[in-house]
Structure formats: C-alpha cells, structure tokens
Design a protein around this motif. Sequence first.
Motif, mmCIF file in Angstrom:
data_model
loop_
_atom_site.group_PDB
_atom_site.id
_atom_site.type_symbol
_atom_site.label_atom_id
_atom_site.label_comp_id
_atom_site.label_asym_id
_atom_site.label_seq_id
_atom_site.Cartn_x
_atom_site.Cartn_y
_atom_site.Cartn_z
ATOM 1 N N GLU A 37 0.820 -1.217 0.000
ATOM 2 C CA GLU A 37 0.000 0.000 0.000
ATOM 3 C C GLU A 37 0.854 1.267 0.000
ATOM 4 N N MET A 38 2.056 1.179 0.535
ATOM 5 C CA MET A 38 2.943 2.346 0.528
ATOM 6 C C MET A 38 3.656 2.498 -0.820
ATOM 7 N N GLY A 39 3.590 1.455 -1.632
ATOM 8 C CA GLY A 39 4.236 1.515 -2.930
ATOM 9 C C GLY A 39 5.726 1.227 -2.901
ATOM 10 N N THR A 40 6.226 0.689 -1.774
ATOM 11 C CA THR A 40 7.652 0.400 -1.674
ATOM 12 C C THR A 40 7.988 -1.004 -2.164
ATOM 13 N N ARG A 41 6.962 -1.857 -2.279
ATOM 14 C CA ARG A 41 7.150 -3.205 -2.830
ATOM 15 C C ARG A 41 6.034 -3.505 -3.810
ATOM 16 N N GLU A 42 6.343 -4.351 -4.789
ATOM 17 C CA GLU A 42 5.342 -4.773 -5.758
ATOM 18 C C GLU A 42 5.118 -6.275 -5.613
ATOM 19 N N PRO A 43 3.848 -6.681 -5.583
ATOM 20 C CA PRO A 43 3.556 -8.112 -5.439
ATOM 21 C C PRO A 43 3.848 -8.870 -6.726
ATOM 22 N N ASN A 44 4.094 -10.165 -6.592
ATOM 23 C CA ASN A 44 4.251 -10.996 -7.787
ATOM 24 C C ASN A 44 2.870 -11.269 -8.380
ATOM 25 N N LEU A 45 2.850 -11.877 -9.546
ATOM 26 C CA LEU A 45 1.592 -12.075 -10.261
ATOM 27 C C LEU A 45 0.579 -12.900 -9.474
ATOM 28 N N SER A 46 1.026 -13.982 -8.839
ATOM 29 C CA SER A 46 0.062 -14.819 -8.114
ATOM 30 C C SER A 46 -0.544 -14.058 -6.931
ATOM 31 N N THR A 47 0.251 -13.215 -6.276
ATOM 32 C CA THR A 47 -0.269 -12.393 -5.177
ATOM 33 C C THR A 47 -1.240 -11.344 -5.707
ATOM 34 N N LEU A 48 -0.919 -10.753 -6.858
ATOM 35 C CA LEU A 48 -1.824 -9.773 -7.483
ATOM 36 C C LEU A 48 -3.184 -10.402 -7.789
ATOM 37 N N VAL A 49 -3.156 -11.598 -8.346
ATOM 38 C CA VAL A 49 -4.400 -12.301 -8.671
ATOM 39 C C VAL A 49 -5.190 -12.576 -7.395
ATOM 40 N N GLN A 50 -4.490 -13.005 -6.363
ATOM 41 C CA GLN A 50 -5.144 -13.282 -5.083
ATOM 42 C C GLN A 50 -5.774 -12.006 -4.513
ATOM 43 N N MET A 51 -5.055 -10.890 -4.590
ATOM 44 C CA MET A 51 -5.593 -9.609 -4.107
ATOM 45 C C MET A 51 -6.860 -9.230 -4.864
ATOM 46 N N ALA A 52 -6.818 -9.350 -6.186
ATOM 47 C CA ALA A 52 -7.986 -8.999 -7.005
ATOM 48 C C ALA A 52 -9.181 -9.869 -6.621
#
Length: 69
Positions: A37-52
């Motif tokens: 949320e702070m924008g200091t790290r970017e999630p990997n694709l599988s984490t992005l899918v899980q978040m969505a």
Amino acid sequence: FMEFSQNLKKYRLSLSLTQKAMADYLGISERGYRYYEMGTREPNLSTLVQMADILHVSLDELVGRSFSK
C-alpha cells in the motif's frame, strides 16, 4: 505502479477490511502488506491475482489499467 498502491487501499477500504485482514488472507505479515500500500514493494503475479479475488475486482481495475483510446 503508484496507482496500484492507491487502488489497493481504496478497494480494501471499500470492503471495510483492515490491513491485517488482507495480510491474513494473503498469508503474509501485516508489515509486508503495508509495503504494497505504501508503494515500496510490488507483489508478484500470483499475489496480485489473489488480491484482485479478495477485493472482487479485475486485475486491470486493481492496477489502474484502462483500454479507453
């Protein structure tokens, strides 16, 4: 990728989820989630899918991608 972190927070708050709840759903530490949320790290694709999935939005919505010309 700044729009992603802002969208992540916006969609999380729209569902009244805490950062801790999101972290628990993702199986990561609350601090780890906070970095997204702070924008200091970017999630990997599988984490992005899980978040969505958790937030009931598309990947495009989550990352702020639009196809309008």
